[in-house]
Design an enzyme around this catalytic site. Structure first.
Site, PDB file in Angstrom:
ATOM      1  N   THR A 185       0.899  -1.296   0.196  1.00 50.73           N
ATOM      2  CA  THR A 185      -0.096   0.096  -0.083  1.00 50.73           C
ATOM      3  C   THR A 185       0.757   1.204   0.052  1.00 50.73           C
ATOM      4  OG1 THR A 185      -2.007  -1.062   1.032  1.00 50.73           O
ATOM      5  CG2 THR A 185      -1.932   1.295   1.482  1.00 50.73           C
ATOM      6  N   SER A 235       1.611  -7.442  -0.688  1.00 52.67           N
ATOM      7  CA  SER A 235       2.404  -8.665  -0.130  1.00 52.67           C
ATOM      8  C   SER A 235       1.920  -9.934   0.069  1.00 52.67           C
ATOM      9  CB  SER A 235       2.655  -7.864   1.503  1.00 52.67           C
ATOM     10  OG  SER A 235       1.416  -8.023   2.342  1.00 52.67           O
ATOM     11  N   THR A 241       1.626  -4.351   4.283  1.00 51.51           N
ATOM     12  CA  THR A 241       1.411  -4.660   5.701  1.00 51.51           C
ATOM     13  C   THR A 241       0.960  -6.085   6.067  1.00 51.51           C
ATOM     14  OG1 THR A 241      -0.675  -3.504   5.882  1.00 51.51           O
ATOM     15  CG2 THR A 241       1.347  -2.267   6.441  1.00 51.51           C
TER      16      THR A 241
HETATM   17  N1  ASP Z   1      -3.175  -3.883   2.589  1.00 53.68           N
HETATM   18  C1  ASP Z   1      -1.901  -4.066   2.219  1.00 53.68           C
HETATM   19  C2  ASP Z   1      -0.855  -3.263   2.794  1.00 53.68           C
HETATM   20  O1  ASP Z   1      -0.871  -2.815   3.887  1.00 53.68           O
HETATM   21  C3  ASP Z   1      -1.640  -4.697   1.141  1.00 53.68           C
HETATM   22  C4  ASP Z   1      -0.320  -5.488   0.903  1.00 53.68           C
HETATM   23  O2  ASP Z   1       0.020  -5.992   1.886  1.00 53.68           O
HETATM   24  O3  ASP Z   1       0.276  -5.332   0.063  1.00 53.68           O
HETATM   25  O4  ASP Z   1       0.167  -2.720   2.155  1.00 53.68           O
END
Ligand code: ASP
Length: 332
Positions: free
Chosen positions: A17, A60, A92
């Protein structure tokens, strides 16, 4: 602005993100590489000399174990040849697993910090820039030398052994319950208040070693559990069993578990994802003592997601079942 004399930090971006500023239809996708992330925050270069490395550009959830082992090798190369510390920016969703894997595989004692964002750069209240500034500060301060991989989110510094994502969207999603963060950032000051008491376990994975797969299986109320009986034929090499409470399952899968445990490591963890698996409190059929007697290995206080990473790395490093059992036995 405090800048540690001569501190050189590599910013390694792998997506998430924090890097999603491009809209496709109504949603965002990753498009900012490491150079664009640094260019968007000029003050970063006042904190440290920054080298940028765009390693991957994925959410991720799209990372593979091969990506992460390659990342770990790249971090060691950067730390031995070019920089004093590394900051990884990523999604995350899987930070609790990736940071733990880096903690177990990076050989260097120099600082490794992982950060990300809960709100993308197109959102009001986006937290990526603040998290990145905080992470670079921690890296440049040198205060986490020898501590292993840490996660910096929302001005808290978490140890990768304990950090968990505990909320789907709240910027304060990260916690290290039952311990709490090991430090924090206040203005431009980095504070470390706690340090691990045990030496960091390092696992070396030969990139040519055969790939392994570890199943995470959850014991559920009223389930027959018949899926776990197919683990071996599906090609799994090990299992982490997320059992109920302090390590309990229903009787119908006991024989299957005993048989599986005689051929592959089956690690007993708690689906509460908190607290330590018991060893000798209950003796009903399917209790923790029953399961341990049947050859399961206790994850002790290790969260199931992290136990799965540890088991994967041990299998990849060709440890025997007895050696694997000893590693878990010595886990604090
Ligand atoms: N919602 C996720 C983030 O916080 C997406 C990911 O993990 O790529 O980045």
């Amino acid at each position: 602005m405090i800048r540690m004399a001569g501190s050189r930090v590599a910013l390694v971006s792998i997506g998430g993100t924090i890097s999603m500023a491009k809209k496709v239809d109504s949603g965002v996708v990753p498009n900012l590489d490491a150079e664009s992330l640094v260019a968007s925050i000029p003050e970063l270069r006042e904190i440290a000399e920054i080298k940028t490395v765009s390693f991957r550009m994925v959410p991720s959830s799209g990372l593979s174990m091969a990506d992460l082992l390659a990342l770990s090798g790249e971090i060691d190369r950067l730390l031995s040849e070019e920089v004093d510390a590394v900051v990884v920016t990523q999604g995350t969703d899987t930070i609790e697993e990736t940071s733990f894997l880096l903690n177990l595989t990076v050989r260097s004692d120099r600082p490794v910090i992982v950060t990300g964002a809960m709100r993308d750069p197109t959102n009001p209240g986006s937290d990526g820039q603040a998290n990145l500034i905080a992470a670079i500060r921690v890296a440049a301060s040198g205060q986490t030398v020898g501590l292993g991989t840490v996660v910096v989110m929302n001005d808290d510094i978490h140890h990768s052994i304990y950090v968990k994502k505990t909320h789907a969207s709240n910027p304060a999603a990260f916690s290290s319950f039952p311990l709490g963060p090991i430090g924090w950032i206040s203005e431009d000051r980095v504070r470390i208040a706690l340090k691990p008491v045990t030496e960091r376990l390092r696992i070396t994975v030969d990139p040519g070693s055969p790939e392994k797969e570890v199943l995470l299986f959850t014991a559920l109320l009223g389930d027959s559990g018949r899926l776990i009986g197919h683990a071996a034929e599906l090609g799994y090499d090990g299992i982490v069993l997320e059992a109920m409470g302090a390590g309990h399952v229903y009787p119908s899968i006991l024989d299957t578990l005993e048989k599986l445990a005689s051929t592959m490591p089956v690690v007993l963890a708690s689906r509460t994802r908190n607290g330590e698996v018991f060893a000798k409190t209950y003796s009903f059929q399917g209790s923790e003592s029953d399961l341990l007697r049947r050859g399961l290995i206790s994850a002790r206080s290790l969260d199931p997601l992290k136990a799965r990473i540890l088991l994967y790395l041990l299998l990849r490093s060709r440890r025997s079942k007895q050696e694997i059992s000893n590693v878990f036995k010595n886990w604090v």
